[in-house]
Write an enzyme that holds these catalytic residues in place. Structure first.
Site, mmCIF file in Angstrom:
data_model
loop_
_atom_site.group_PDB
_atom_site.id
_atom_site.type_symbol
_atom_site.label_atom_id
_atom_site.label_comp_id
_atom_site.label_asym_id
_atom_site.label_seq_id
_atom_site.Cartn_x
_atom_site.Cartn_y
_atom_site.Cartn_z
ATOM 1 N N LYS A 1 -10.790 -4.264 -2.979
ATOM 2 C CA LYS A 1 -11.900 -3.314 -3.145
ATOM 3 C C LYS A 1 -11.419 -1.892 -3.410
ATOM 4 C CE LYS A 1 -13.137 -4.097 1.568
ATOM 5 N NZ LYS A 1 -11.929 -3.821 2.335
ATOM 6 N N LYS B 1 0.813 -1.218 0.000
ATOM 7 C CA LYS B 1 0.000 0.000 0.000
ATOM 8 C C LYS B 1 0.847 1.269 0.000
ATOM 9 C CE LYS B 1 -4.333 -1.823 1.740
ATOM 10 N NZ LYS B 1 -5.027 -1.938 0.475
ATOM 11 N N LYS C 1 -3.815 -9.188 -6.254
ATOM 12 C CA LYS C 1 -4.999 -9.546 -5.474
ATOM 13 C C LYS C 1 -6.215 -8.723 -5.922
ATOM 14 C CE LYS C 1 -6.013 -7.975 -1.252
ATOM 15 N NZ LYS C 1 -6.319 -7.775 0.155
HETATM 16 N N1 AQP Z 1 -8.749 -11.092 -3.026
HETATM 17 C C1 AQP Z 1 -9.071 -11.666 -1.885
HETATM 18 N N2 AQP Z 1 -9.149 -13.012 -1.815
HETATM 19 C C2 AQP Z 1 -9.503 -13.619 -0.639
HETATM 20 N N3 AQP Z 1 -9.802 -12.947 0.491
HETATM 21 C C3 AQP Z 1 -9.741 -11.605 0.452
HETATM 22 N N4 AQP Z 1 -9.967 -10.662 1.377
HETATM 23 C C4 AQP Z 1 -9.764 -9.448 0.835
HETATM 24 N N5 AQP Z 1 -9.420 -9.565 -0.466
HETATM 25 C C5 AQP Z 1 -9.376 -10.900 -0.732
HETATM 26 C C6 AQP Z 1 -10.372 -10.951 2.733
HETATM 27 O O1 AQP Z 1 -11.525 -10.167 3.011
HETATM 28 C C7 AQP Z 1 -11.503 -9.823 4.391
HETATM 29 C C8 AQP Z 1 -11.803 -8.378 4.563
HETATM 30 O O2 AQP Z 1 -10.749 -7.636 4.033
HETATM 31 P P1 AQP Z 1 -10.406 -6.225 4.620
HETATM 32 O O3 AQP Z 1 -11.409 -5.274 4.195
HETATM 33 O O4 AQP Z 1 -10.214 -6.293 6.072
HETATM 34 O O5 AQP Z 1 -8.997 -5.910 4.070
HETATM 35 P P2 AQP Z 1 -8.182 -6.335 2.857
HETATM 36 O O6 AQP Z 1 -7.650 -7.700 3.037
HETATM 37 O O7 AQP Z 1 -7.137 -5.284 2.669
HETATM 38 O O8 AQP Z 1 -9.246 -6.326 1.680
HETATM 39 P P3 AQP Z 1 -9.238 -5.493 0.361
HETATM 40 O O9 AQP Z 1 -10.492 -5.853 -0.380
HETATM 41 O O10 AQP Z 1 -7.955 -5.688 -0.370
HETATM 42 O O11 AQP Z 1 -9.378 -4.015 0.896
HETATM 43 P P4 AQP Z 1 -8.473 -2.773 0.593
HETATM 44 O O12 AQP Z 1 -8.498 -2.633 -0.894
HETATM 45 O O13 AQP Z 1 -9.131 -1.638 1.309
HETATM 46 O O14 AQP Z 1 -7.128 -3.048 1.153
HETATM 47 C C9 AQP Z 1 -10.143 -10.215 4.958
HETATM 48 O O15 AQP Z 1 -10.287 -11.388 5.723
HETATM 49 C C10 AQP Z 1 -9.335 -10.466 3.737
HETATM 50 O O16 AQP Z 1 -8.350 -11.460 3.961
#
Ligand code: AQP
Length: 331
Positions: free
Chosen positions: A199, A112, A196
């Protein structure tokens, strides 16, 4: 006594199929067996700039998605991280027991912050795992269901627990275990399967709110290769491997079973089957979400969840304050 499960999602954007397969889809399976604490990590969402209105909308959305996924707020405690002030209070204690070196080695931080000017990286982004460890520790969580990407942060929490308990010669903190589901560990972007699905990065995402036409279009144009074999090979065929992961996760079958099913199929047929699987899963889910999003259920769930979480978190915070020697005023 029931074991404790804790997990959270950051309201940083529209939820993706990655969030769904990685964690959301499985949460209802825990709520009978475990005392479940399921929160919206809204303080974590502030670690990168976000429009306040969007943060608000995303927060409501996640509660609705939790409920639409089959969570029952009479069984699972669904709450906002910011509504239980003990998270921030414990964070200010725990921040002293994790080290700069450890935090700077976290993959999420490196990813990030890689395009950011070092001197302008927010402290919150750097110290994200400290708050996450505090979230987990407050509830004596036995298990933390997460996607593969968050496993490293749970491992760091375990290190912190051991370090803290050993320093104070206590067992006040419980070591949590990350639970990563068999299939669907890490869903990758459809346009760049080496990245990955995230969101906050709209390229190659399938959103849980996408309509049928959009879902089909995105899957049919997912990046693959020219080799025409439907086999799982993450290194040489990341696009096809990702689609196999999505398919097998939604169908609750193994990757091998999915490979067998498409042994003689071409990519077009395979992609159509993946699109069908996603549509069949998401359309009923969206229907439930639509019934919930403007109802009073959101507030009802959050009040009930906050009240239950607060009791548990406050008791744990008091125990920890005592262990480190913070003075308790006698009433
Ligand atoms: N691509 C993914 N595949 C499997 N699991 C995923 N998770 C996120 N992306 C994937 C799982 O979703 C849960 C919630 O995620 P989060 O919002 O706490 O943070 P994150 O992992 O950083 O998810 P994002 O979507 O990538 O958010 P941003 O873009 O804001 O950083 C977690 O259990 C995560 O493992």
């Amino acid at each position: 006594m029931k074991k404790i499960m804790l997990t959270g999602i950051k309201p940083t954007g529209n939820l993706t199929l990655g969030n769904y397969i990685g964690v959301l889809k499985h949460l209802k399976d825990y709520q009978d067996e475990y005392e479940s604490y399921i929160f919206i990590a809204d303080l974590h969402a502030l670690t990168l700039p976000i429009d306040p209105k969007i943060l608000n909308q995303n927060t409501r959305d996640i509660v609705a998605f939790y409920l639409a996924s089959g969570l029952d707020f009479n069984k699972s405690h669904i709450f906002l991280q910011s509504s239980v002030s003990e998270h921030a209070e414990l964070n200010s204690i725990m921040i002293n027991y994790l080290y700069m070196g450890e935090l700077s080695r976290m993959t999420q931080f490196k990813e990030k912050s890689k395009n950011m000017n070092y001197s302008a990286i927010g402290l919150g982004l750097f110290a994200y795992p400290v708050l996450m460890a505090s979230d987990i520790i407050l509830y004596d969580a036995d298990i933390v269901p997460v996607g593969e990407d968050q496993r490293q942060h749970v491992e760091l929490t375990r290190d912190l627990v051991r370090r803290f308990n050993s320093r104070y010669n206590t067992d006040v903190l419980k070591e949590p275990k990350a639970i990563v589901n068999k299939t669907g560990k890490r869903i990758m972007s459809l346009s760049d399967p080496l990245k990955k699905m995230s969101k906050s990065d709209p390229k190659g995402d399938i959103y849980l709110k996408d309509d049928e036409k959009t879902i089909r279009k995105k899957i049919m144009s997912a990046v693959t290769d020219s080799d025409c074999k439907i086999i799982y090979d993450k290194e040489n065929k990341p696009g096809i491997s990702n689609l196999l992961t999505i398919y097998s996760s939604l169908k609750d079958i193994s990757i091998e079973e999915a490979e067998k099913e498409f042994e003689n199929a071409n990519y077009g047929t395979f992609k159509r089957a993946v699109a069908d699987a996603v549509v069949n899963e998401l359309l009923p889910f969206q229907e439930r979400y639509n019934q919930i999003i403007n109802s009073n259920l959101i507030n009802e769930a959050l009040i009930k969840g906050r009240d239950a979480a607060k009791i548990k978190a406050n008791a744990k915070l008091k125990e920890i304050q005592k262990v480190v020697g913070l003075y308790e005023i006698k009433q």
